[in-house]
Each structure stands twice: as structure tokens, then as C-alpha cells.
Design an enzyme around this catalytic site. Structure first.
Site, PDB file in Angstrom:
ATOM      1  CG  ASP A   7      -2.022   0.680   1.220  1.00  0.00           C
ATOM      2  OD1 ASP A   7      -2.913   1.172   0.309  1.00  0.00           O
ATOM      3  OD2 ASP A   7      -1.854   2.075   2.258  1.00  0.00           O
ATOM      4  CD  GLU A   9      -2.174   6.350   3.211  1.00  0.00           C
ATOM      5  OE1 GLU A   9      -2.712   7.430   2.240  1.00  0.00           O
ATOM      6  OE2 GLU A   9      -2.443   5.007   3.234  1.00  0.00           O
ATOM      7  CG  HIS A  57      -1.683  10.400   4.450  1.00  0.00           C
ATOM      8  ND1 HIS A  57      -1.541  11.621   4.401  1.00  0.00           N
ATOM      9  CD2 HIS A  57      -1.960  10.529   2.476  1.00  0.00           C
ATOM     10  CE1 HIS A  57      -1.030  12.354   3.818  1.00  0.00           C
ATOM     11  NE2 HIS A  57      -1.143  11.706   2.447  1.00  0.00           N
ATOM     12  CG  HIS A 154      -6.204   5.419   4.502  1.00  0.00           C
ATOM     13  ND1 HIS A 154      -6.632   4.646   3.761  1.00  0.00           N
ATOM     14  CD2 HIS A 154      -7.682   6.086   4.891  1.00  0.00           C
ATOM     15  CE1 HIS A 154      -8.084   4.562   3.153  1.00  0.00           C
ATOM     16  NE2 HIS A 154      -8.779   5.816   4.111  1.00  0.00           N
ATOM     17  CG  ASP A 159      -4.335   1.534   5.086  1.00  0.00           C
ATOM     18  OD1 ASP A 159      -4.891   0.732   5.954  1.00  0.00           O
ATOM     19  OD2 ASP A 159      -5.249   1.918   4.225  1.00  0.00           O
TER      20      ASP A 159
END
Length: 241
Positions: A7, A9, A57, A154, A159
């Protein structure tokens, strides 16, 4: 089979508009078991993070100011992923950002994700299994009884860990959990998971949580199943499973 659940960001929604990656989180699966190996890194994007992204986030420009740029971590990150199947929720988004970073890097060793890794998109998989339903990560956690209570914001590593559990449940479950222990585990190449995120402790899934449930037939059920197949074979002459 080696898989890396990944994942990211980012500073915003579209790398074509100049947005960059600010966090990468990966956990390793081998033969459908979490090995405890992981990669985690915050990245200085060399640009401002959109306010809307910060609301998602919580990672601020000030927090990223002293972090390495992508060029400094690219070899370590890509080496960790190389040869694996990447398991990503909404893969075109994350792969698009990684490919954009690799293009900016201009390193002939790392051309693009597809040249070094396979990709499995769990969003596509979820839509095939659950058409017409919500298939974001929170909805899948609820559907498959995966604990996401720590996911108020997040975060790439959290995640990725949650997605690993969801993926395993969605594709048949797993029998063993082996998670990294402690707040400062070493990843590939000695990369350490940082002990804070935007000034707070990194939120990890509890390492001592109960293993995911796997239902197996009892010996009696297996015997009854074989008996039924025998009856069908006698009555039909041939069965097709």
C-alpha cells in the site's frame, strides 16, 4: 509462492499532476503465510501534500521534511518487491504512482513495476466475488470479520497488514500467522520500521491476535462426501468433479 502485499500514501490523487508517493508499506506472504518480513518507509515528496490528502492519512509536510527522497530508497524498495506478485487494493492507483516515480528516477535497472513483479488487484477480485456491493477495504473487513479498529486514519503499513488478512480470507483463509514482533523490526536490507507516524506511534495489528478461522471437513464429513460421490457415480455412470 512469494507475494508482497503493498500500500502507498501520496500527496494527492494523480501522478500526472505531479503528485508523489510519501509512504510505502509492504508485508511478505510465502505460500499464503505471513513471514514477518516487511518493508516500510516515509518519503520526502519534494512538494507540498494536498490538504485533502492530509485529512485522509494525517501525514504532514513538516513530518516529511527530513525523510529520504524516493531516489534514496528505490533500490531497497524494488529489491524487496522484485520477483514477487504484488497484492494491492485498487492496483492501478499504486502501480501508476510507483511507475511515475521510477520514470523520474531514470534508472535503467528499474523500468516499471510490470517488468519486475506480477500484480493482483484485490479490488477487481472483490468486485467479481461481490458484484453490486461496497468493496473498499473497510467494507471487506466487515464482510470477512477482519479487525480494522485501529484504522481511524490511512497508513501504508497498517493497511497492507489489514489487506493481507482480507486477501487470505477472501481467497480461502490461512492456517498460520507469523508476524514481526516489536516496534522497530528490520525489513529488507536492514531498513527499520519507524516508531512513529506523523508524531504518533505506528498502528500495527496485534501480533497475538487469534489466527484466521479455517473450516475443514471432519473425518465423518469426508467419508460421507466420498459415499455420496460413489452413489452418484453408480447412478450416473460418470461424474464431472
Amino acid at each position: 509462492m512469494r507475494q508482497v502485499v503493498l500500500d502507498t500514501e501520496t500527496t494527492g490523487l494523480d501522478p500526472k499532476s505531479g503528485h508523489r508517493i510519501i509512504e510505502i508499506g509492504c508485508v511478505e506472504l510465502v505460500n499464503r503465510k505471513l513471514t514477518g518480513r516487511h518493508y516500510h518507509q516515509y518519503i520526502n515528496p519534494q512538494r507540498q501534500v494536498d490538504d485533502g490528502a492530509i485529512e485522509v492519512h494525517g501525514i504532514t509536510n513538516e513530518y516529511l521534511a527530513d525523510k529520504p527522497v524516493f531516489a534514496q530508497i528505490a533500490d531497497e524498495f524494488m529489491t524487496f518487491c522484485e520477483g514477487a506478485e504484488l497484492v494491492i487494493h485498487n492496483a492501478p492507483f499504486d502501480v501508476g504512482f510507483i511507475d511515475a516515480e521510477l520514470r523520474l528516477l531514470g534508472n535503467p535497472r528499474w523500468r516499471n513495476v510490470s517488468a519486475h513483479c506480477g500484480v493482483l488487484d484485490t479490488l477487481t477480485l472483490a468486485r467479481e466475488k461481490h458484484p453490486g456491493q461496497k468493496n473498499n477495504l473497510d467494507a471487506l473487513c466487515k464482510r470477512y470479520f477482519v479487525d480494522n479498529s485501529q484504522r481511524d486514519l490511512h497508513g501504508a503499513l497498517l493497511d497492507a497488514e489489514i489487506l493481507a488478512d482480507v486477501y487470505l480470507m477472501m481467497t480461502g483463509g490461512q492456517t498460520d500467522l507469523v508476524l514481526a514482533q516489536g516496534d522497530s523490526q528490520e525489513g529488507e536490507g536492514g531498513n527499520k520500521v519507524e516508531s512513529e507516524t506523523a508524531g504518533e506511534a505506528i498502528r500495527r495489528l496485534p501480533a497475538d491476535r487469534a489466527p484466521l478461522l479455517v473450516a475443514r471437513a471432519t473425518p465423518q464429513e469426508a467419508e460421507a462426501h466420498q459415499s455420496m460421490l460413489g452413489l452418484l457415480e453408480k447412478s450416473a455412470g460418470k461424474h464431472f468433479w
